[in-house]
Design an enzyme around this catalytic site. Structure first.
Site, PDB file in Angstrom:
ATOM      1  N   CYS A 118      34.755  27.928  57.897  1.00 53.16           N
ATOM      2  CA  CYS A 118      34.517  27.948  56.371  1.00 53.16           C
ATOM      3  C   CYS A 118      33.573  29.325  55.986  1.00 53.16           C
ATOM      4  CB  CYS A 118      33.389  26.826  56.260  1.00 53.16           C
ATOM      5  SG  CYS A 118      34.457  25.205  56.862  1.00 53.16           S
ATOM      6  N   HIS A 251      29.467  27.753  50.105  1.00 55.10           N
ATOM      7  CA  HIS A 251      30.651  27.253  50.569  1.00 55.10           C
ATOM      8  C   HIS A 251      30.569  25.916  50.066  1.00 55.10           C
ATOM      9  CE1 HIS A 251      33.339  25.281  52.946  1.00 55.10           C
ATOM     10  NE2 HIS A 251      32.583  24.959  54.059  1.00 55.10           N
ATOM     11  N   ASN A 281      36.046  19.782  50.476  1.00 57.04           N
ATOM     12  CA  ASN A 281      35.866  21.043  51.278  1.00 57.04           C
ATOM     13  C   ASN A 281      37.128  21.563  51.713  1.00 57.04           C
ATOM     14  OD1 ASN A 281      35.002  22.850  53.336  1.00 57.04           O
ATOM     15  ND2 ASN A 281      33.606  21.512  54.318  1.00 57.04           N
TER      16      ASN A 281
HETATM   17  N1  ACO Z   1      32.627   5.666  54.653  1.00 54.06           N
HETATM   18  C1  ACO Z   1      31.804   4.659  54.603  1.00 54.06           C
HETATM   19  N2  ACO Z   1      31.015   4.561  55.758  1.00 54.06           N
HETATM   20  C2  ACO Z   1      30.894   5.857  56.676  1.00 54.06           C
HETATM   21  C3  ACO Z   1      31.918   6.875  56.181  1.00 54.06           C
HETATM   22  C4  ACO Z   1      32.674   6.759  55.127  1.00 54.06           C
HETATM   23  N3  ACO Z   1      33.546   7.880  55.013  1.00 54.06           N
HETATM   24  N4  ACO Z   1      31.497   7.800  57.216  1.00 54.06           N
HETATM   25  C5  ACO Z   1      30.424   7.316  57.803  1.00 54.06           C
HETATM   26  N5  ACO Z   1      30.038   6.250  57.387  1.00 54.06           N
HETATM   27  C6  ACO Z   1      28.990   5.424  58.078  1.00 54.06           C
HETATM   28  C7  ACO Z   1      28.701   5.559  59.390  1.00 54.06           C
HETATM   29  O1  ACO Z   1      29.652   4.772  60.143  1.00 54.06           O
HETATM   30  C8  ACO Z   1      27.318   4.986  59.162  1.00 54.06           C
HETATM   31  O2  ACO Z   1      27.412   3.603  59.488  1.00 54.06           O
HETATM   32  P1  ACO Z   1      26.230   2.726  60.314  1.00 54.06           P
HETATM   33  O3  ACO Z   1      24.717   3.218  59.644  1.00 54.06           O
HETATM   34  O4  ACO Z   1      26.512   1.291  60.232  1.00 54.06           O
HETATM   35  O5  ACO Z   1      26.094   3.214  61.565  1.00 54.06           O
HETATM   36  C9  ACO Z   1      26.711   5.450  57.958  1.00 54.06           C
HETATM   37  O6  ACO Z   1      27.935   5.725  57.079  1.00 54.06           O
HETATM   38  C10 ACO Z   1      25.662   6.439  57.922  1.00 54.06           C
HETATM   39  O7  ACO Z   1      26.607   7.730  58.731  1.00 54.06           O
HETATM   40  P2  ACO Z   1      25.911   8.974  58.836  1.00 54.06           P
HETATM   41  O8  ACO Z   1      26.663  10.124  59.626  1.00 54.06           O
HETATM   42  O9  ACO Z   1      24.512   9.010  59.551  1.00 54.06           O
HETATM   43  O10 ACO Z   1      25.770   9.653  57.302  1.00 54.06           O
HETATM   44  P3  ACO Z   1      24.865  10.566  56.713  1.00 54.06           P
HETATM   45  O11 ACO Z   1      24.266  10.030  55.645  1.00 54.06           O
HETATM   46  O12 ACO Z   1      24.595  11.955  57.632  1.00 54.06           O
HETATM   47  O13 ACO Z   1      26.098  11.186  55.809  1.00 54.06           O
HETATM   48  C11 ACO Z   1      27.792  13.196  55.855  1.00 54.06           C
HETATM   49  C12 ACO Z   1      27.472  11.788  56.449  1.00 54.06           C
HETATM   50  C13 ACO Z   1      28.220  13.069  54.562  1.00 54.06           C
HETATM   51  C14 ACO Z   1      28.857  13.772  56.784  1.00 54.06           C
HETATM   52  C15 ACO Z   1      26.505  14.075  55.939  1.00 54.06           C
HETATM   53  O14 ACO Z   1      25.750  13.915  57.203  1.00 54.06           O
HETATM   54  C16 ACO Z   1      26.631  15.349  55.706  1.00 54.06           C
HETATM   55  O15 ACO Z   1      27.004  15.732  54.459  1.00 54.06           O
HETATM   56  N6  ACO Z   1      26.534  16.475  56.435  1.00 54.06           N
HETATM   57  C17 ACO Z   1      26.977  17.678  56.284  1.00 54.06           C
HETATM   58  C18 ACO Z   1      28.331  18.098  56.857  1.00 54.06           C
HETATM   59  C19 ACO Z   1      29.476  18.623  56.061  1.00 54.06           C
HETATM   60  O16 ACO Z   1      29.284  18.580  54.761  1.00 54.06           O
HETATM   61  N7  ACO Z   1      30.483  19.152  56.727  1.00 54.06           N
HETATM   62  C20 ACO Z   1      31.522  19.671  56.111  1.00 54.06           C
HETATM   63  C21 ACO Z   1      32.327  20.688  57.179  1.00 54.06           C
HETATM   64  S1  ACO Z   1      31.139  21.808  57.952  1.00 54.06           S
HETATM   65  C22 ACO Z   1      31.237  22.935  56.812  1.00 54.06           C
HETATM   66  O17 ACO Z   1      32.022  23.051  55.815  1.00 54.06           O
HETATM   67  C23 ACO Z   1      30.256  23.826  57.215  1.00 54.06           C
END
Ligand code: ACO
Length: 324
Positions: A118, A251, A281
């Protein structure tokens, strides 16, 4: 001529726009549960564009490049450098840049890919800027092009809802005035386990898990920290204070990352260009797609100072500061 200057941009999206609701329905049929509400609240994403079987990084990249050439009103064969940033090349070789060159009908100059996930577009921009500054190239296409949907694990709801496909291109040429003031690039492989595709093809067989895996919370923290640091670093290297930056194009991973970085840099929220809601993304394509959207919609104007930033697997990150 001492500098490179951005003279035009273009973009290309596949024909299929898929809303969160439509994606949720499609995933539910495979037993994967998600919702529009979850995706919007955690990421800000409302839809993404997904490639058809006939779309490739090179076909999308060539379309974006053509749009940039049309905007500038210059012929394709005046381009003597094509740099494509992609993690989803058409083939292992030749490079996607060579296919773009073929599609544009160019027969000469240099064409190669850069791989920094990315952060790839900023890496490509820094490379083209350096080659123009040394006189090795005079007019360059820097393209970010991805079909990330092909490397997603569609049973992993934690990642498959986050990404989309597309391409963006910037056209650069040699100039007596900046242009691009400075670029700064970094990598640190200690963070590699947080984001990777730990598999591939060996001896005619798939080994490991060749789809994207991610520790979302770790990525979030790294992204916010390094984008703040490198934004400050490139402004200092340019001699341009942060408060005279007109637009931030980070990004487009997640709207919460964008907001956190904008705040840390001390920039007003309305200075950040946001397209992640529409495109999701798109990895290396996200910065040039956002740039092209902002230029064509009249937000970016001649004389504006634009801070572009990328971060991705590796980990890799970087920034470029340009005056339009
Ligand atoms: N739909 C519904 N529920 C979901 C989904 C989904 N798509 N994905 C995960 N969950 C659930 C999980 O199973 C978990 O459930 P549980 O509490 O029952 O175990 C709950 O949601 C929380 O999961 P987390 O992974 O802790 O959620 P978080 O609040 O961290 O959000 C996210 C996840 C959106 C990925 C966040 O961590 C984030 O924004 N991270 C940044 C990563 C990113 O943007 N990466 C892009 C690629 S990397 C790059 O471009 C550099």
């Amino acid at each position: 001529m001492k500098y490179s200057k951005i003279i035009a941009s273009g973009s290309a999206l596949p024909g299929l726009a898929v809303s969160n609701a439509a994606l949720s329905e499609r995933l539910a049929a495979q037993g994967v549960e998600t919702s529009d509400q979850w995706i919007v609240e955690r990421t800000g994403i409302r839809q993404r564009f997904l490639a058809s079987d006939s779309d490739t990084s090179s076909s999308l990249g060539a379309r974006a490049a053509r749009a940039a050439l049309e905007m500038a009103g210059v012929p394709a064969d005046s381009v003597d450098l094509i740099v494509v940033a992609t993690s989803t090349p058409d083939h292992i070789f030749p490079s996607t840049a060579c296919y773009v060159q073929r599609d544009l009908g160019i027969h000469g100059g240099a064409a190669f890919d850069v791989q920094a996930v990315c952060a790839g577009f900023v890496y490509g921009l820094a490379t083209a800027d350096a080659l123009i500054r040394t006189g090795a190239a005079r007019r360059a296409l820097v393209i970010g092009a991805e079909v990330f949907s092909r490397i997603l694990d569609w049973t992993d709801r934690g990642t498959c809802v986050l990404f989309g496909d597309g391409a963006g291109a910037l056209l650069l040429e040699a100039s007596d005035a900046p242009g691009i003031h400075a670029c700064r690039l970094h990598a640190d492989s200690r963070h590699e386990p947080a984001l990777r595709t730990a598999g591939g093809v060996r001896n005619g067989q798939v080994y490991g898990h060749p789809f994207l895996t991610m520790d979302g919370q770790a990525v979030f923290k790294i992204a916010v920290t390094v984008l703040d640091q490198v934004g400050r670093e490139v402004c200092e290297a340019s001699g341009v204070p942060l408060d005279s930056v007109d637009w931030l194009i980070p990004h487009q991973a997640n709207v919460r990352i964008l907001q956190a970085v904008t705040k840390r840099l001390g920039l007003a929220p309305e200075k950040a260009i946001v397209t992640v809601d529409q495109h999701a993304n798109t990895s290396a394509a996200s910065v040039p797609l956002a740039f092209d959207h902002a230029l064509r919609s009249g937000m970016l104007k001649p004389g504006h100072r634009v801070l572009m930033e990328g971060v991705g697997g590796g980990f890799t990150w970087g920034a470029a500061l340009a005056t339009l």
